[in-house]
Motif scaffolding. Structure first.
Motif, PDB file in Angstrom:
ATOM      1  N   ALA A 100       1.564   2.485  18.638  1.00 38.38           N
ATOM      2  CA  ALA A 100       0.849   1.440  17.892  1.00 38.38           C
ATOM      3  C   ALA A 100      -0.627   1.409  18.277  1.00 38.38           C
ATOM      4  O   ALA A 100      -1.492   1.173  17.426  1.00 38.38           O
ATOM      5  N   ARG A 101      -0.910   1.648  19.539  1.00 39.80           N
ATOM      6  CA  ARG A 101      -2.295   1.602  20.000  1.00 39.80           C
ATOM      7  C   ARG A 101      -3.172   2.658  19.329  1.00 39.80           C
ATOM      8  O   ARG A 101      -4.396   2.501  19.265  1.00 39.80           O
ATOM      9  N   LEU A 102      -2.570   3.705  18.787  1.00 39.38           N
ATOM     10  CA  LEU A 102      -3.352   4.744  18.117  1.00 39.38           C
ATOM     11  C   LEU A 102      -4.089   4.197  16.906  1.00 39.38           C
ATOM     12  O   LEU A 102      -5.105   4.750  16.486  1.00 39.38           O
ATOM     13  N   LYS A 103      -3.573   3.118  16.317  1.00 40.42           N
ATOM     14  CA  LYS A 103      -4.179   2.531  15.118  1.00 40.42           C
ATOM     15  C   LYS A 103      -4.788   1.159  15.376  1.00 40.42           C
ATOM     16  O   LYS A 103      -5.212   0.488  14.448  1.00 40.42           O
ATOM     17  N   SER A 104      -4.826   0.721  16.624  1.00 39.44           N
ATOM     18  CA  SER A 104      -5.306  -0.639  16.893  1.00 39.44           C
ATOM     19  C   SER A 104      -6.804  -0.660  17.177  1.00 39.44           C
ATOM     20  O   SER A 104      -7.369   0.309  17.662  1.00 39.44           O
ATOM     21  N   ARG A 105      -7.398  -1.790  16.849  1.00 38.65           N
ATOM     22  CA  ARG A 105      -8.824  -2.008  17.137  1.00 38.65           C
ATOM     23  C   ARG A 105      -8.966  -2.703  18.472  1.00 38.65           C
ATOM     24  O   ARG A 105      -7.983  -3.162  19.073  1.00 38.65           O
ATOM     25  N   VAL A 152      -6.703  -4.071  23.508  1.00 44.10           N
ATOM     26  CA  VAL A 152      -6.756  -4.679  24.840  1.00 44.10           C
ATOM     27  C   VAL A 152      -5.467  -5.455  25.098  1.00 44.10           C
ATOM     28  O   VAL A 152      -4.875  -5.361  26.183  1.00 44.10           O
ATOM     29  N   ALA A 153      -5.002  -6.214  24.106  1.00 39.95           N
ATOM     30  CA  ALA A 153      -3.761  -6.980  24.255  1.00 39.95           C
ATOM     31  C   ALA A 153      -2.570  -6.040  24.420  1.00 39.95           C
ATOM     32  O   ALA A 153      -1.696  -6.273  25.263  1.00 39.95           O
ATOM     33  N   LEU A 154      -2.533  -4.965  23.632  1.00 36.16           N
ATOM     34  CA  LEU A 154      -1.427  -4.013  23.742  1.00 36.16           C
ATOM     35  C   LEU A 154      -1.444  -3.291  25.090  1.00 36.16           C
ATOM     36  O   LEU A 154      -0.376  -3.001  25.645  1.00 36.16           O
ATOM     37  N   ALA A 155      -2.625  -3.017  25.621  1.00 32.45           N
ATOM     38  CA  ALA A 155      -2.717  -2.395  26.947  1.00 32.45           C
ATOM     39  C   ALA A 155      -2.141  -3.341  28.012  1.00 32.45           C
ATOM     40  O   ALA A 155      -1.424  -2.901  28.922  1.00 32.45           O
ATOM     41  N   ARG A 156      -2.434  -4.634  27.898  1.00 34.58           N
ATOM     42  CA  ARG A 156      -1.854  -5.615  28.834  1.00 34.58           C
ATOM     43  C   ARG A 156      -0.337  -5.634  28.701  1.00 34.58           C
ATOM     44  O   ARG A 156       0.388  -5.685  29.697  1.00 34.58           O
ATOM     45  N   ILE A 157       0.144  -5.590  27.477  1.00 38.40           N
ATOM     46  CA  ILE A 157       1.582  -5.607  27.235  1.00 38.40           C
ATOM     47  C   ILE A 157       2.225  -4.363  27.830  1.00 38.40           C
ATOM     48  O   ILE A 157       3.297  -4.436  28.441  1.00 38.40           O
ATOM     49  N   GLY A 215       6.389  -3.553   7.234  1.00 35.21           N
ATOM     50  CA  GLY A 215       5.549  -2.607   6.518  1.00 35.21           C
ATOM     51  C   GLY A 215       4.169  -3.153   6.287  1.00 35.21           C
ATOM     52  O   GLY A 215       3.694  -4.029   7.008  1.00 35.21           O
ATOM     53  N   GLY A 216       3.545  -2.629   5.243  1.00 39.23           N
ATOM     54  CA  GLY A 216       2.164  -2.983   4.947  1.00 39.23           C
ATOM     55  C   GLY A 216       1.253  -1.919   5.522  1.00 39.23           C
ATOM     56  O   GLY A 216       1.434  -0.730   5.284  1.00 39.23           O
ATOM     57  N   LYS A 217       0.285  -2.329   6.297  1.00 42.64           N
ATOM     58  CA  LYS A 217      -0.653  -1.397   6.942  1.00 42.64           C
ATOM     59  C   LYS A 217       0.075  -0.592   8.029  1.00 42.64           C
ATOM     60  O   LYS A 217       1.105  -1.013   8.552  1.00 42.64           O
ATOM     61  N   LYS A 218      -0.494   0.559   8.405  1.00 45.31           N
ATOM     62  CA  LYS A 218       0.136   1.417   9.415  1.00 45.31           C
ATOM     63  C   LYS A 218       0.353   0.693  10.737  1.00 45.31           C
ATOM     64  O   LYS A 218       1.427   0.782  11.340  1.00 45.31           O
ATOM     65  N   LEU A 219      -0.657  -0.034  11.198  1.00 44.83           N
ATOM     66  CA  LEU A 219      -0.506  -0.744  12.462  1.00 44.83           C
ATOM     67  C   LEU A 219       0.583  -1.805  12.353  1.00 44.83           C
ATOM     68  O   LEU A 219       1.403  -1.958  13.260  1.00 44.83           O
ATOM     69  N   ALA A 247       1.443 -10.459  15.438  1.00 49.39           N
ATOM     70  CA  ALA A 247       0.400  -9.424  15.471  1.00 49.39           C
ATOM     71  C   ALA A 247       0.512  -8.499  14.259  1.00 49.39           C
ATOM     72  O   ALA A 247      -0.511  -8.052  13.719  1.00 49.39           O
ATOM     73  N   ALA A 248       1.737  -8.228  13.807  1.00 53.54           N
ATOM     74  CA  ALA A 248       1.917  -7.402  12.608  1.00 53.54           C
ATOM     75  C   ALA A 248       1.348  -8.109  11.388  1.00 53.54           C
ATOM     76  O   ALA A 248       0.698  -7.483  10.541  1.00 53.54           O
ATOM     77  N   ARG A 249       1.551  -9.406  11.306  1.00 51.80           N
ATOM     78  CA  ARG A 249       0.965 -10.163  10.196  1.00 51.80           C
ATOM     79  C   ARG A 249      -0.562 -10.114  10.256  1.00 51.80           C
ATOM     80  O   ARG A 249      -1.226  -9.974   9.230  1.00 51.80           O
ATOM     81  N   MET A 250      -1.109 -10.248  11.453  1.00 50.46           N
ATOM     82  CA  MET A 250      -2.568 -10.155  11.609  1.00 50.46           C
ATOM     83  C   MET A 250      -3.057  -8.779  11.159  1.00 50.46           C
ATOM     84  O   MET A 250      -4.093  -8.665  10.497  1.00 50.46           O
ATOM     85  N   ALA A 251      -2.306  -7.726  11.530  1.00 57.93           N
ATOM     86  CA  ALA A 251      -2.699  -6.367  11.161  1.00 57.93           C
ATOM     87  C   ALA A 251      -2.597  -6.144   9.655  1.00 57.93           C
ATOM     88  O   ALA A 251      -3.251  -5.261   9.108  1.00 57.93           O
ATOM     89  N   ASN A 252      -1.799  -6.951   8.990  1.00 56.39           N
ATOM     90  CA  ASN A 252      -1.680  -6.884   7.530  1.00 56.39           C
ATOM     91  C   ASN A 252      -2.727  -7.776   6.868  1.00 56.39           C
ATOM     92  O   ASN A 252      -2.412  -8.609   6.020  1.00 56.39           O
ATOM     93  N   ASN A 253      -3.962  -7.588   7.299  1.00 56.13           N
ATOM     94  CA  ASN A 253      -5.071  -8.310   6.677  1.00 56.13           C
ATOM     95  C   ASN A 253      -4.847  -9.817   6.753  1.00 56.13           C
ATOM     96  O   ASN A 253      -4.963 -10.525   5.750  1.00 56.13           O
TER      97      ASN A 253
END
Length: 190
Positions: A48-53, A58-63, A121-125, A170-176
């Protein structure tokens, strides 16, 4: 500090593995299934981090770091009589759950309320975060099953429960910000 000079040891060739306290158990033991699934989840978070901003990354790295803590917690029986006072087992703590809850509240405050279930689904992230959510739920189920038979740090279970919620939001956030969520339409294909 961990030092790995040799990756293969052949000690597991008989179908057993060592727990954090040195006890050997079958590789398909409930405890190994639980922390092995946490490890699998950590790998999916890495994808997931490959597509994250930046902020999400930073949050995913903490996780990811928390998930290593969780694996360390689960691989060491909670009732371990051989606990060393100088090197106590690493356990999940309430502060880790509190941080997830704070982040969930911040993200939720930026989203419109849901009026329907959403499809993964939705965006890749977002799609990758939904995979993380479902693997977190499986890890939670396996840890609950483990807790039925052995002593488990309850905070580990609570963390997994909250983490799957975090991935959902977070998935909802990633979906615009939820605008690109894929809504479930009950009976749409009848």
């Amino acid at each position: 500090m961990v030092v790995l000079n040799k990756i293969y040891t052949r000690s597991g060739d008989d179908g057993t593995t060592a727990l954090g306290n040195g006890d050997r158990v079958a590789k398909d033991a409930a405890r190994v299934e639980a922390y092995g699934t946490v490890d699998e989840l950590n790998a999916f978070v890495g994808v997931a981090r490959l597509k994250s901003r930046k902020e999400t990354d930073v949050a995913l790295a903490r996780i990811q770091n928390d998930l290593f803590d969780l694996g360390a917690d689960l691989c060491r029986p909670d009732n371990d009589a051989d606990q060393d006072a100088e090197s106590p087992p690493l356990r999940m703590v309430q502060q880790q759950i509190d941080r997830l809850e704070q982040e969930i509240d911040i993200m939720t405050g930026q989203l419109e309320p849901l009026r329907s279930f959403i499809l993964p689904g939705g965006k890749k992230l977002a799609a990758r975060l939904h995979v993380c959510r479902t693997v977190a739920r499986r890890a939670e189920r396996l840890t609950v099953r483990l807790a039925e038979a052995e002593t488990v740090n309850i905070t580990a279970i609570l963390y997994l429960n909250r983490l799957s919620d975090w991935f959902f939001v977070a998935a909802r956030m990633a979906n615009n910000g939820g605008k690109d969520d894929v809504l479930w339409v009950p009976g749409a294909n009848r």
